[in-house]
Structures are given as C-alpha cells and as structure tokens.
Write a protein that holds these residues in place. Sequence first.
Motif, PDB file in Angstrom:
ATOM      1  N   ALA A 121       8.507  25.286 -15.341  1.00 27.84           N
ATOM      2  CA  ALA A 121       9.580  26.259 -15.543  1.00 27.84           C
ATOM      3  C   ALA A 121       9.445  27.008 -16.863  1.00 27.84           C
ATOM      4  O   ALA A 121       9.589  28.243 -16.917  1.00 27.84           O
ATOM      5  CB  ALA A 121      10.935  25.565 -15.471  1.00 27.84           C
TER       6      ALA A 121
ATOM      7  N   CYS B  75       6.510  29.589 -16.836  1.00 26.53           N
ATOM      8  CA  CYS B  75       6.746  30.666 -15.867  1.00 26.53           C
ATOM      9  C   CYS B  75       7.803  31.643 -16.381  1.00 26.53           C
ATOM     10  O   CYS B  75       7.674  32.860 -16.235  1.00 26.53           O
ATOM     11  CB  CYS B  75       7.170  30.095 -14.527  1.00 26.53           C
ATOM     12  SG  CYS B  75       5.823  29.313 -13.629  1.00 26.53           S
ATOM     13  N   ALA B  76       8.860  31.104 -16.982  1.00 26.46           N
ATOM     14  CA  ALA B  76       9.847  31.979 -17.614  1.00 26.46           C
ATOM     15  C   ALA B  76       9.256  32.644 -18.851  1.00 26.46           C
ATOM     16  O   ALA B  76       9.557  33.797 -19.170  1.00 26.46           O
ATOM     17  CB  ALA B  76      11.094  31.174 -17.990  1.00 26.46           C
TER      18      ALA B  76
ATOM     19  N   GLN C  89       7.676  36.159 -18.972  1.00 24.81           N
ATOM     20  CA  GLN C  89       8.579  37.298 -19.168  1.00 24.81           C
ATOM     21  C   GLN C  89       9.305  37.224 -20.515  1.00 24.81           C
ATOM     22  O   GLN C  89       9.530  38.244 -21.164  1.00 24.81           O
ATOM     23  CB  GLN C  89       9.609  37.354 -18.032  1.00 24.81           C
ATOM     24  CG  GLN C  89       9.014  37.389 -16.642  1.00 24.81           C
ATOM     25  CD  GLN C  89       8.104  38.573 -16.402  1.00 24.81           C
ATOM     26  OE1 GLN C  89       8.232  39.618 -17.040  1.00 24.81           O
ATOM     27  NE2 GLN C  89       7.161  38.428 -15.489  1.00 24.81           N
TER      28      GLN C  89
ATOM     29  N   ILE D 215      11.584  31.851 -10.638  1.00 19.46           N
ATOM     30  CA  ILE D 215      11.780  31.957 -12.090  1.00 19.46           C
ATOM     31  C   ILE D 215      11.140  33.224 -12.619  1.00 19.46           C
ATOM     32  O   ILE D 215      11.738  33.972 -13.410  1.00 19.46           O
ATOM     33  CB  ILE D 215      11.202  30.718 -12.804  1.00 19.46           C
ATOM     34  CG1 ILE D 215      12.011  29.474 -12.463  1.00 19.46           C
ATOM     35  CG2 ILE D 215      11.178  30.929 -14.323  1.00 19.46           C
ATOM     36  CD1 ILE D 215      11.378  28.183 -12.933  1.00 19.46           C
ATOM     37  N   ASN D 216       9.914  33.507 -12.182  1.00 18.74           N
ATOM     38  CA  ASN D 216       9.192  34.677 -12.672  1.00 18.74           C
ATOM     39  C   ASN D 216       9.898  35.977 -12.286  1.00 18.74           C
ATOM     40  O   ASN D 216      10.116  36.856 -13.130  1.00 18.74           O
ATOM     41  CB  ASN D 216       7.773  34.665 -12.118  1.00 18.74           C
ATOM     42  CG  ASN D 216       6.968  35.867 -12.580  1.00 18.74           C
ATOM     43  OD1 ASN D 216       6.726  36.048 -13.766  1.00 18.74           O
ATOM     44  ND2 ASN D 216       6.564  36.700 -11.637  1.00 18.74           N
TER      45      ASN D 216
ATOM     46  N   SER E 197      13.418  36.378 -13.854  1.00 20.12           N
ATOM     47  CA  SER E 197      13.247  36.665 -15.285  1.00 20.12           C
ATOM     48  C   SER E 197      12.858  38.118 -15.485  1.00 20.12           C
ATOM     49  O   SER E 197      13.370  38.795 -16.392  1.00 20.12           O
ATOM     50  CB  SER E 197      12.178  35.742 -15.882  1.00 20.12           C
ATOM     51  OG  SER E 197      12.554  34.393 -15.787  1.00 20.12           O
TER      52      SER E 197
ATOM     53  N   TYR F 205      11.794  31.555 -28.496  1.00 15.58           N
ATOM     54  CA  TYR F 205      11.340  31.008 -27.213  1.00 15.58           C
ATOM     55  C   TYR F 205       9.885  30.561 -27.304  1.00 15.58           C
ATOM     56  O   TYR F 205       9.524  29.491 -26.784  1.00 15.58           O
ATOM     57  CB  TYR F 205      11.494  32.053 -26.107  1.00 15.58           C
ATOM     58  CG  TYR F 205      11.268  31.482 -24.727  1.00 15.58           C
ATOM     59  CD1 TYR F 205      12.341  31.001 -23.983  1.00 15.58           C
ATOM     60  CD2 TYR F 205       9.991  31.387 -24.188  1.00 15.58           C
ATOM     61  CE1 TYR F 205      12.143  30.449 -22.720  1.00 15.58           C
ATOM     62  CE2 TYR F 205       9.784  30.836 -22.933  1.00 15.58           C
ATOM     63  CZ  TYR F 205      10.862  30.379 -22.210  1.00 15.58           C
ATOM     64  OH  TYR F 205      10.661  29.820 -20.976  1.00 15.58           O
TER      65      TYR F 205
END
Length: 495
Positions: free
Chosen positions: A279, A282-283, A286, A415-416, A419, A445
């Motif tokens: 997760a 993948c987030a 972005q 998620i991708n 986002s 992040y």
Amino acid sequence: MKTALQELTQYWRLYLLTLVLGIGGSFQYGIQVSIMTSPAEHIQSFVNQTWLGRYEVPVGESTNTLIWSFIMSIFSLGGWAGAVHSGSLPVKHGRKKALLINNVVAIVAAVLMVLSRMAKSFEMILIGRFLYGYNVGLGLSVHLMYVGESSPKKLRGFLTLTCSIFIGLGKLVGQVVGIKELMGTDDMWPYVLAVSGLPAILQFLSLLWFPEAPRYLYIDKGDEDGCKKALQWLWQEDDLKLELEDMRKERESAQGEKAKTVLDVLRSRCVRWQLLALALPCAGVQFCGINALYFYAFDIFRESGIEEDKMRYLSIGIGATELITVTICAFVIDRAGRKKLMGFGYLMMGVVMSVLIVMLTIKDFYPWVPYFNIALIFSVICVYGLGPSGVSMCLPADLFLQAWRPSAYVVSGTINWLSLFLIGMLFPYIVDGLGQFCFLIFVAYCIFSAAFMLYFIPETKGKTMVEITEDFNKLNFKGMGTEIEKGDFVHATKF
C-alpha cells in the motif's frame, strides 16, 4: 555456466512476450498520461463550438472548465474500474484471454475518439477516456501478473520492471507525437487521441501466438502438462524440476482454496505486512511529489528565461530522463534488491525536494537559482526512475502467493488510481494555499516511506514465493509462539 549471450538467446521468446505485453496497458498508460496536454486547447475549442451549435450560445467559462476537468479525471475512474475487474477477469478467463478482451475495449475507445468531431459530440471523448482508463487499469495489472507468472525467479524483477520502462516510453512517445510539428494541430487532435488504438491492435494480434501464463495453468487450473509445455516453449529448457517443484509447493499450500477476495486481503492477518508493504509504495507513486514536480517544472523553466515554445522540448527531456533511469533500474534491480532501491530512493527524493523548497524560496535573490532548480528537477526524476517508479510495479507479484495475487492487484490498482484522482482534484487547491511549501507534504511522505521500507520490510530478491511468505509470516505472526513461527509459514495462507 551459461554466458550472458547464451541466456539472452535462450529466453528470447520470454523477452518477446514481455515486449508484446508492454505495448498494451503499460505503454498506453504512459501515452494517456502525457498526450492530453498537447490537444487541450483544440479540445476545449471543440467543446465550445459543439455547445454553440447545440444551444446557440457560447459555453460558459465555468461549464467549459468543468467539462475539461471531467474529461481529464474520468480516465482515473475508468482505471479504477479496470483495476477492480483485474481481480476476476484474469481468474475466470485466464491472463491471455483477459488481455485479448481488454484490447477490444481500447480499439472501441480509439474509434469513438476519431468519430467524435464528425459526430459533433464531446460526450464521445468522455466515453473514450473512460474506456481508455478501463483498458489501462486492467492491462497494467494483467501485464504484471502474466510476466511475473511466466518468468524464472532470477529474471522476475527485471521483467516485471519492464512495465515501468514501457510507461516511461509511452510518456515520451505521447509528448513527441503531440508537438505541433507532428500531430499537435487543430486538424489532427482526434487522431492524437486515437493513437492508443494502434498498440491495442498490435498486442491483440501478437498475443494469439503465445501460451497462457505457466503458473496460472499449474496452480489455478491444475494443468501440469500445459504448464510444462508453456515453460519449455518460453524458456527453451527441458530441466524444469526446480520450477515445477516450487509451483507444486505453492499449489499444495493453497490446496482446496478458492482465489481470495479483496476483503480477504484486507482482513486476513497472514498477509497484513504484505498489504502494508504494497500500500505505501503504490500510494507513494502518486504522493511522492512527482506530479507536483511536473506541475512546477514549466514555472521554473519560465523563470530561467526559456522561451514558451521551447519548453515542450525540455518536458520531452524530462520524459527521456525518466525512461533512461527506469531502464537502468531494470538492469540493477536483481542485484541491488527491491528494498534498497525503493527505501533509499524515497529517502533521496525527500532530501532533494527539501533542497528544492529552499531554492524556490530564494529564487528571486540570485540569478543562478532557477538554473539550479532545473538541475534539482532532473535529479528528482532520476531518483524516482531508479527506485520508486520501477520497483513498486514488482511488489504484487513478489509479495503474494497465487491465490492472493489477483486481489492484491485490485488493491494496488485501487490505491494507485484513487490517489491519482485525489491528486488531480486537490493539488491545484494545495498549490494555491501553500505555494512551493506544498512539497513539505511530499517530503514527509517520502521520509516516512523510506523508514518503513528500510527498517521493517524483508528483501525479496532471488527468493521463491514460499520463502518470501515465510519471511513475512515472521512479522504477521510475531509473538504468537514458536510453534506457529516454525511450522505454519507455508500453510499460513489457509488461516
């Protein structure tokens, strides 16, 4: 020992399959991300003319902006729909047939784009963008499944990373095709929007000659003979004992189990750390700030005194830089490992963007600062390509056993795409409110993701699926007693 040339010759059919898979969803994703900037003014003019012809009044500015925003954002919603279906279509029909169906979707979208001006319908563009999004959302996930399930473990990282290479190539092709000297004109914009139909036709015709993914045949369908024939054709090897034994162990670990649902992935303790390891990156694709960087690039180019008509060539340079660095990543990933490339990649992106924040703050005090900022932009692109961009594509194939993998792709795709949708909708407001300090969000992040990857996540380089599962079960079942830790690693997928 085989030489590099002998291995290259031996696996040429596998490489050809990877090429055929790449020209589908991955390449088309890159095209669709980059190509819409070129015909933007022509499409908005077309919307205005269509509105005027229907209602005999020009379209209002707010309505025109809303229609354009919807044309842009509906691609993400289509991508999400495709990602959701990537958990069922490849399981029910197989990886190959799912891609054949998916190519028909892209071809229909291309036809709608070509006919939109003739039909005087901007709604056809909206539908076409949604279908393109669906095609890309499904195609990206199935591409990664197909490659990961057809590759030997020594090449798994390299071949799954080709997905990122084709995305970078698609971005570059989209930028080049859209320049005014080629197809970026008022007469050609419907054909620019239909470009993705060509690779869809090519992939559809080429895939007919290739076998189904071997691991799908053996583990999902129980077709050992079909799997062996597919492996022998792709790898040109007769001695497949080790690979078939690895598949046998994985099949036994999931014996009697149906393919897991998304709810199973989200709720089950036995894949909790795999889910976290999936997760965040993948987030991060972005939320690492790469879109903010592309947004600020043109402002920094202007401040450096670069002429407006020359900026597009600099953006092509950015696209070429990302493509080159992702390609380099493909050749080093199986040596350096996923953990180091991604963890240190996020760390370096956070550091360089911190410097960029400072430089953007003092840009008016020194004439050399804008040029230094251009160098910083290219530096972040290099780090992004060498680490987070490429490695994140390998994770679902690396982290999840066969029964869990399709739903893992649904989770990563969701998620991708969500986002991407959130960034597209919220980023302009964040920039208006924070200016260059918006990068602080992305720096935080990146630093957090780097710490998580480096300190908690085990390396997957060169390991079988069962070995990777055993490593993660030490985290998933930590503190539950030595009996579970020693005896239930392989069978944890049954819990």
